[in-house]
Design an enzyme around this catalytic site. Structure first.
Site, PDB file in Angstrom:
ATOM      1  N   LYS A   1     -16.293 -23.606   8.327  1.00 42.07           N
ATOM      2  CA  LYS A   1     -16.416 -25.048   8.154  1.00 42.07           C
ATOM      3  C   LYS A   1     -17.757 -25.387   7.528  1.00 42.07           C
ATOM      4  O   LYS A   1     -17.894 -26.292   6.736  1.00 42.07           O
ATOM      5  CB  LYS A   1     -16.306 -25.745   9.500  1.00 42.07           C
ATOM      6  N   ARG A   2     -18.754 -24.583   7.889  1.00 40.58           N
ATOM      7  CA  ARG A   2     -20.110 -24.863   7.409  1.00 40.58           C
ATOM      8  C   ARG A   2     -20.270 -24.619   5.911  1.00 40.58           C
ATOM      9  O   ARG A   2     -21.023 -25.278   5.241  1.00 40.58           O
ATOM     10  CB  ARG A   2     -21.134 -24.045   8.193  1.00 40.58           C
TER      11      ARG A   2
END
Ligand code: GLU
Length: 335
Positions: A273-274
C-alpha cells in the site's frame, strides 16, 4: 472482563467449525486495497467456496493509530464490486461477531487472563533500544527479531522495582516460548518448521501502548469465529508457528493454513500500500471491469489462461479444489 461471553463464543466457534469449512479474509483498513490484497482475497474466497463453506470477513482494525478513516467501508465496497461475497462480516453481522477487531477487546482480555493465570506470560519493560542493544551480540543471527530474555525471569518484587524505576510505565506482556520445534503442514508451502526460541524468542502478546498484538488477536478471532482454513499471504508464514504455539497453549484446534504467493511487480518486489501500488479504484477509473481484474489475477497464478475475462463466480465454476491447490503450490514454487 467477561469470561462467560468468551467461553460461550468459544463453544459456538467449535460448533461451527465442526459443521463446515469456514474461511476468512482479514484485511487491515490502513489504506485502499491493491491488486496483491485482492488476489489474496480472491484466493481465500475461492478456497472456501470450492469447499461449499462459509466465508467470513473480519476487519483487522486492531492497530488503531494506523487505521485510515473510510478505508474499511471502501474495502467492503471494492470486494463486492469484484464479486467476492461473504456470509458474515462487519456489515452483515452473524453468529460470532462482532467482526471488527476494534470491538473485540473483551475476548482478548479474557485470553490474556487465561495465559497469565497459567504462568505463560511475563511483563517486560524493555524498550526497543534495550532489546536491540542486548541482542546485537554476535551469536544472534537476526538480532532485530530475537528477544534476549532480559525480563523473562524477574520475580514479582523485581518487577515492582523496575516498574517504579521506569516511572510506573506500563509493561508489554511477552509469551514465554518453550524450547521446542513447531512443525506444520501448509496446504501450499508444504512442511514448515521453526525453532521458536531460537528464531523468534519470547514474543509480545500485549504491547506497552496497551494494544493487543496481532499474534494473539488473530488466534482468538480465528478460534472464536470457528475458522477451519486460513488462506493468507506468504509474508505471514513466519508468524504462523507463533500462532500455532498460542493455539496449543490455549487448547484450541489449529486450523489448516494456506500461505499463498504474494503478487510481485515486474522487478520481483511485492506490492504494498505504501508504494502506491495501483488501487482497485484507480483501475476502475481507467475502465477496468471486475471480469478483467479477476481474469488477470487468476491468470497470474495460472488458474486460467492469460487474457481471460470472467467473473469470480465463473472462475469458481471452472475450478476444483485439487487443481486450485496444485496451481498455488506451483505458483509459490515459481517465485
Ligand atoms: N490483517 C492482515 C493483513 O491485512 C492479515 C492477517 C491474517 O490474514 O492473518 O495483512
Amino acid at each position: 472482563m467477561n469470561l462467560e461471553a468468551y467461553e460461550n463464543q468459544l463453544e459456538h466457534g467449535r460448533h461451527l467449525a465442526a459443521r463446515s469449512v469456514r474461511g476468512r479474509y482479514a484485511p487491515s483498513p490502513t489504506g485502499p486495497l491493491h491488486l496483491g490484497n485482492i488476489r489474496t482475497a480472491l484466493l481465500a474466497w475461492l478456497q472456501t467456496r470450492l469447499a461449499a463453506g462459509q466465508f467470513i470477513l473480519r476487519m483487522e482494525d486492531l492497530d488503531q493509530p494506523r487505521v485510515k478513516i473510510g478505508s474499511a467501508e471502501r474495502i467492503l465496497y471494492e470486494l463486492r464490486w469484484l464479486g467476492i461475497d461473504w456470509d458474515e462480516g462487519p456489515n452483515l453481522g452473524g453468529p460470532v461477531g462482532p467482526y471488527d477487531q476494534g470491538s473485540r477487546n473483551d475476548f482478548y482480555h479474557a485470553a490474556l487472563y487465561e495465559l497469565k493465570r497459567e504462568g505463560r506470560l511475563f511483563p517486560c519493560f524493555c524498550s526497543r533500544k534495550d532489546i536491540a542493544q542486548a541482542a546485537s551480540a554476535p551469536h544472534a543471527p537476526d538480532s532485530k527479531a530475537l528477544y534476549p530474555g532480559t525480563c523473562r525471569n524477574t520475580n514479582a518484587e523485581e518487577v515492582e522495582l523496575i516498574r517504579r524505576q521506569k516511572g510506573n510505565r506500563i509493561p508489554a506482556w511477552r509469551y514465554r516460548v518453550p524450547n521446542h520445534v513447531i512443525t506444520f503442514d501448509d496446504q501450499v508451502a508444504g512442511s514448515i518448521s521453526q525453532v521458536l526460541h531460537q528464531e523468534v524468542g519470547d514474543f509480545v502478546v500485549r504491547r506497552a501502548d496497551n494494544l493487543f498484538a496481532y499474534q494473539l488477536a488473530v488466534v482468538i478471532d480465528d478460534t472464536l469465529m470457528g475458522i477451519t482454513d486460513v488462506v493468507r499471504g506468504a509474508d505471514l508464514l513466519a508468524s504462523t508457528p507463533r500462532q500455532i504455539e498460542l493455539f496449543n497453549a490455549l487448547g484450541f484446534r489449529v486450523p489448516q493454513f494456506w500461505h499463498v504467493p504474494l503478487l510481485t511487480n515486474e522487478t520481483g518486489e511485492r506490492l504494498s500500500k505504501r508504494d502506491g501500488a495501483e488501487s482497485i479504484a484507480a483501475l476502475r477509473d481507467h475502465g477496468a471491469s471486475p471480469e478483467h481484474i479477476v481474469g488477470q489475477l487468476a491468470a497470474s497464478v495460472r488458474l486460467v489462461p492469460p487474457g481471460s475475462r470472467l467473473s469470480a463466480r465463473e472462475l469458481l465454476e471452472e475450478l476444483d479444489m485439487e487443481t486450485f491447490r496444485r496451481k498455488l503450490v506451483e505458483a509459490l514454487g515459481k517465485r
